[in-house]
Design a protein around this motif. Structure first.
Motif, mmCIF file in Angstrom:
data_model
loop_
_atom_site.group_PDB
_atom_site.id
_atom_site.type_symbol
_atom_site.label_atom_id
_atom_site.label_comp_id
_atom_site.label_asym_id
_atom_site.label_seq_id
_atom_site.Cartn_x
_atom_site.Cartn_y
_atom_site.Cartn_z
ATOM 1 N N GLU A 418 -33.186 -7.201 -5.283
ATOM 2 C CA GLU A 418 -33.204 -5.796 -4.879
ATOM 3 C C GLU A 418 -32.568 -4.891 -5.930
ATOM 4 O OE1 GLU A 418 -34.965 -5.194 -2.407
ATOM 5 O OE2 GLU A 418 -35.023 -7.136 -1.396
ATOM 6 N N GLN A 419 -32.916 -3.616 -5.843
ATOM 7 C CA GLN A 419 -32.357 -2.626 -6.761
ATOM 8 C C GLN A 419 -30.866 -2.419 -6.505
ATOM 9 O OE1 GLN A 419 -35.000 0.505 -5.537
ATOM 10 N NE2 GLN A 419 -36.277 0.313 -7.360
ATOM 11 N N ARG A 420 -30.135 -2.167 -7.570
ATOM 12 C CA ARG A 420 -28.727 -1.821 -7.446
ATOM 13 C C ARG A 420 -28.601 -0.454 -6.760
ATOM 14 N NH1 ARG A 420 -24.808 -5.817 -8.408
ATOM 15 N NH2 ARG A 420 -25.298 -6.975 -10.311
ATOM 16 N N ILE A 421 -27.610 -0.328 -5.869
ATOM 17 C CA ILE A 421 -27.405 0.944 -5.167
ATOM 18 C C ILE A 421 -27.246 2.083 -6.159
ATOM 19 C CG2 ILE A 421 -25.856 2.204 -3.622
ATOM 20 C CD1 ILE A 421 -25.075 -0.567 -2.441
ATOM 21 N N ALA A 422 -26.517 1.842 -7.242
ATOM 22 C CA ALA A 422 -26.221 2.901 -8.209
ATOM 23 C C ALA A 422 -27.391 3.234 -9.126
ATOM 24 C CB ALA A 422 -25.002 2.507 -9.049
ATOM 25 N N SER A 423 -28.470 2.440 -9.060
ATOM 26 C CA SER A 423 -29.621 2.720 -9.923
ATOM 27 C C SER A 423 -30.344 3.975 -9.443
ATOM 28 C CB SER A 423 -30.588 1.531 -9.926
ATOM 29 O OG SER A 423 -31.213 1.392 -8.661
ATOM 30 N N PRO A 424 -30.995 4.704 -10.354
ATOM 31 C CA PRO A 424 -31.678 5.951 -9.958
ATOM 32 C C PRO A 424 -32.748 5.756 -8.900
ATOM 33 C CG PRO A 424 -31.472 5.805 -12.352
ATOM 34 C CD PRO A 424 -31.055 4.470 -11.808
ATOM 35 N N ASP A 425 -33.405 4.601 -8.879
ATOM 36 C CA ASP A 425 -34.482 4.373 -7.923
ATOM 37 C C ASP A 425 -33.984 4.029 -6.520
ATOM 38 O OD1 ASP A 425 -36.173 4.895 -9.968
ATOM 39 O OD2 ASP A 425 -36.974 2.869 -10.170
ATOM 40 N N PHE A 426 -32.676 3.739 -6.386
ATOM 41 C CA PHE A 426 -32.101 3.508 -5.065
ATOM 42 C C PHE A 426 -31.333 4.762 -4.660
ATOM 43 C CE2 PHE A 426 -30.109 -0.019 -2.227
ATOM 44 C CZ PHE A 426 -29.927 0.879 -1.189
ATOM 45 N N ALA A 427 -30.086 4.883 -5.065
ATOM 46 C CA ALA A 427 -29.281 6.032 -4.647
ATOM 47 C C ALA A 427 -28.758 6.847 -5.815
ATOM 48 C CB ALA A 427 -28.107 5.563 -3.778
ATOM 49 N N GLY A 428 -28.686 6.235 -7.013
ATOM 50 C CA GLY A 428 -28.196 6.961 -8.177
ATOM 51 C C GLY A 428 -26.691 7.063 -8.258
ATOM 52 N N LYS A 429 -26.008 6.635 -7.216
ATOM 53 C CA LYS A 429 -24.554 6.713 -7.163
ATOM 54 C C LYS A 429 -24.063 5.646 -6.202
ATOM 55 C CE LYS A 429 -20.803 9.989 -6.193
ATOM 56 N NZ LYS A 429 -20.473 11.355 -5.725
ATOM 57 N N ALA A 430 -23.152 4.794 -6.665
ATOM 58 C CA ALA A 430 -22.711 3.664 -5.853
ATOM 59 C C ALA A 430 -22.028 4.109 -4.569
ATOM 60 C CB ALA A 430 -21.765 2.779 -6.671
ATOM 61 N N GLU A 431 -21.324 5.239 -4.614
ATOM 62 C CA GLU A 431 -20.593 5.712 -3.441
ATOM 63 C C GLU A 431 -21.522 6.028 -2.274
ATOM 64 O OE1 GLU A 431 -17.877 5.708 -6.713
ATOM 65 O OE2 GLU A 431 -19.917 6.507 -6.539
ATOM 66 N N LYS A 432 -22.788 6.305 -2.563
ATOM 67 C CA LYS A 432 -23.730 6.625 -1.480
ATOM 68 C C LYS A 432 -24.004 5.412 -0.588
ATOM 69 C CE LYS A 432 -26.205 10.537 -3.518
ATOM 70 N NZ LYS A 432 -27.529 11.084 -3.892
ATOM 71 N N GLY A 433 -23.662 4.244 -1.072
ATOM 72 C CA GLY A 433 -23.859 3.045 -0.265
ATOM 73 C C GLY A 433 -22.693 2.727 0.652
ATOM 74 N N LYS A 434 -21.595 3.481 0.574
ATOM 75 C CA LYS A 434 -20.396 3.137 1.347
ATOM 76 C C LYS A 434 -20.620 3.176 2.861
ATOM 77 C CE LYS A 434 -16.444 4.784 -0.256
ATOM 78 N NZ LYS A 434 -15.483 5.733 -0.872
ATOM 79 N N PRO A 435 -21.194 4.233 3.429
ATOM 80 C CA PRO A 435 -21.402 4.198 4.885
ATOM 81 C C PRO A 435 -22.346 3.084 5.311
ATOM 82 C CG PRO A 435 -22.473 6.127 3.917
ATOM 83 C CD PRO A 435 -21.593 5.536 2.860
#
Length: 626
Positions: A418-435
């Motif tokens: 799977e794509q990394r959370i911080a990658s542009p195609d997922f969220a672009g920022k790792a913190e967006k995956g916290k919730p």
């Protein structure tokens, strides 16, 4: 041997009928193989990348240019840091000896052909020798099994369990074990190659046809076009074997799994099963009954080969397996395989990759799997919410649909596919995956998994060669930059992390340690999201909430998925939950378990609970009642 016609054939080799039986929650049956008092947390690590401190990252770089990690890089310090993160199991990905484009001929290992190898470091799912380990991972290649055994022992000493891969659906085109124990035959060694199918053949064949390398598209060339004596557009295979994803073409497409060959589990091309099926109602029997069922049955040769492989590694000290593409193998095999494993190690951890929801219950109950990926429903839905266009309203129906098997549906936000959370195609920022991580970790009794580097916000932006950005490459020799900053020249102390990376890892550490120590998370779940959507002002589809509770612990979980807006609202706890918790009217103190800085009050009036919540963007509370 008995042949039974398929009722339904969806894919040529799956041969599984959907089980639409009524879903009845029975925790005694559902947890027959795994009786636990805390949640489990799996740390998936791509073994050859973990300890690599080389930052060169040249596309298609050699092992000398880009470096590679070793078993020995998992020092006591590294393992203790992983354990302290809140981890119970490590999945060492890519351990079995698979094809690589590095010359180990002086050790008696044949060179691998770039025309049927993906990348320079090779796919971990094109296994070449199941009775040995990837030579790249050893300091002393001749002692590579000894170095892996030492890693297992260090991992156990750190208080962690070991998981490794088994890939039952396919093997490398050039599979040849030079390490198999005495009396073990190689895959295909005794096959009748003059026929397409025989129940005891390990492979499917196209008699009298040569295998042909795919036509390369989109300017692709093996090794990026670098000259190699074996990269000549040919690979000698006669007769041609069927390819790993099931295509029968002697010349597969480059989008097929052309580097692998399909394993024959006793299912003919016409869809006949040449083995016994489980009796009606046998899904309710335990693994001991399943083991007894197969003891006097004739089974295809491939079944026995993979059973022997699993038992070999259990004897080595491995605590469990992750099964690649398990749904491409008949469920009856899993009954045979997993019951054999459980007879030797009842607490073995068995995790399978299954992507068809209608098959989940068969693989759990008939196949005796402990855990399946909750990818197609839970992960995909959470990903859409994180990306901003999905609604949290879509989460409760999924949890409800899987309630009877919730303990078996492992959650994750990242893995090697799977794509990394911080990658542009997922969220672009790792913190967006916290919730989403809070919801993944706390909403069910099932294990939760993280992928190495996720906890420090790795974005997979490197250009590795065969792979592409957004996913950390599993095919090439590369370094993993954010993770390397935590490795800090093998001090494993995070000494080079940025402040934001340190903060993210601290969040994961707090969350995961609460997860493995909470009795509430092994107790009951109740949704309060829908009630608040209907009755609470300023409670939107960017918020999500639920409660978890046991006799000794009660928690309220609430998360804000909005990356820009804060929310103030009065979260309501419905009367049925207040009654279940046996709370009388009054005030009850709540403390957030992530940072222990938020103290709130649950006010119960006329049997209805109310908590005044103020959530910042991407913030979550795990509110424990004192």
């Amino acid at each position: 041997m008995k042949a039974v016609k398929y009722i339904i054939v969806v894919f040529l080799f799956i041969g599984l009928s959907c089980n639409n039986e009524e879903k009845v929650v029975d925790k005694t049956i559902e947890q027959e193989n795994r009786v636990m008092n805390r949640k489990e947390v799996v740390y998936q690590v791509f073994t050859r990348l973990f300890g690599n401190t080389n930052t060169n990252n040249k596309p298609w770089g050699t092992i000398e240019e880009n470096g590679v990690g070793k078993f020995n890089d998992f020092t006591d310090k590294a393992l203790n840091e992983i354990k302290d993160l809140g981890v119970t199991h490590i999945w060492y990905t890519g351990v079995p000896h698979h094809d690589v484009i590095t010359d180990y001929a002086k050790y008696g290992i044949s060179n691998d052909d770039p025309d049927v190898v993906k990348g320079r470091a090779g796919s971990p799912y094109a296994v070449k020798d199941y009775y040995n380990v990837n030579p790249d991972l050893a300091v002393n290649v001749e002692n590579r099994l000894g170095e892996f055994k030492a890693l297992i022992d260090r991992t156990h000493a750190a208080g962690l369990k070991v998981i490794m891969d088994i890939v039952p659906n396919h093997v490398a085109r050039n599979y040849k074990s030079i390490s198999r124990p005495k009396g073990i035959k190689d895959f295909g060694e005794n096959d009748n190659k003059t026929v397409v199918f025989d129940a005891n053949n390990n492979f499917y064949y196209n008699p009298n046809e040569m295998f042909k390398v795919p036509d390369w598209e989109h300017q692709y060339m093996p090794l990026g076009g670098e000259k190699n004596v074996l990269a000549d557009g040919e690979f000698l295979e006669f007769p041609a074997k069927w390819t790993g994803n099931g295509t029968s073409a002697s010349k597969p497409n480059m989008n097929d799994w052309y580097e692998t060959v399909k394993i024959n589990y006793g299912i003919s091309p016409e869809g006949e099963k040449y083995f016994d099926e489980l009796p009606d109602g046998f899904e309710n029997e335990d693994y001991k009954k399943h083991f007894e069922f197969w003891e006097d049955k004739m089974v295809p040769n491939s079944w026995m080969k993979f059973r022997d492989i699993a038992l070999y590694w259990l004897g080595f000290g491995v605590d469990g397996f992750r099964y690649d593409m398990a749904e491409m193998v008949p469920v009856e095999f899993w009954s045979y395989m997993n019951s054999s494993i459980k007879m030797k190690k009842p607490d073995a951890f068995l995790l399978a990759e299954v992507y068809t929801p209608s098959l989940y219950r068969d693989y759990i109950k008939k196949g005796k799997m402990d855990y399946l990926y909750d990818k197609v429903q839970f992960y995909d839905t959470l990903k859409h919410v994180v990306q901003g266009y999905g609604k949290t309203d879509n989460i409760p129906p999924i949890l409800s649909d899987l309630a009877d098997i919730e303990h078996h549906m492992l959650h994750f936000l990242e893995n090697h596919d799977e794509q990394r959370i911080a990658s542009p195609d997922f969220a672009g920022k790792a913190e967006k995956g916290k919730p989403a991580m809070v919801v993944s970790a706390t909403s069910t009794t099932a294990p939760v998994m993280i992928y190495f580097g996720q906890e420090v916000g790795e974005d997979a932006s490197e250009e590795p060669g065969f792979g592409a950005p957004t996913r950390t490459s599993i095919f090439d020799y590369i370094g993993v930059p954010a993770h390397q900053r935590w490795v800090n020249d093998k001090k494993f102390d995070g000494g080079q992390l940025t402040e934001s990376e340190k903060g993210l890892r601290d969040f994961y550490k707090r969350l995961l340690n609460f997860t493995i120590n909470s009795s509430a998370l092994m107790g009951d779940y109740a949704d309060i999201h829908q009630y608040n959507r209907e009755h609470t002002e300023n409670y939107t589809d960017k918020l999500f909430s639920f409660v978890r509770y046991s006799d000794s612990e009660k928690v309220i979980v609430v998360s804000n998925f909005d990356s820009e807006n804060r929310f103030d609202f009065h979260l309501k706890i419905p009367e049925n939950i207040i009654k279940s918790w046996q709370l009388s009217d009054g005030e009850y103190e709540l403390e957030d378990q992530l940072y222990h800085k938020v103290l709130l009050k649950l006010v119960v009036e006329n049997g209805l609970g109310n908590v005044n919540i103020n959530l910042m963007p991407l913030e979550s509370f795990i509110l424990k009642m004192k």
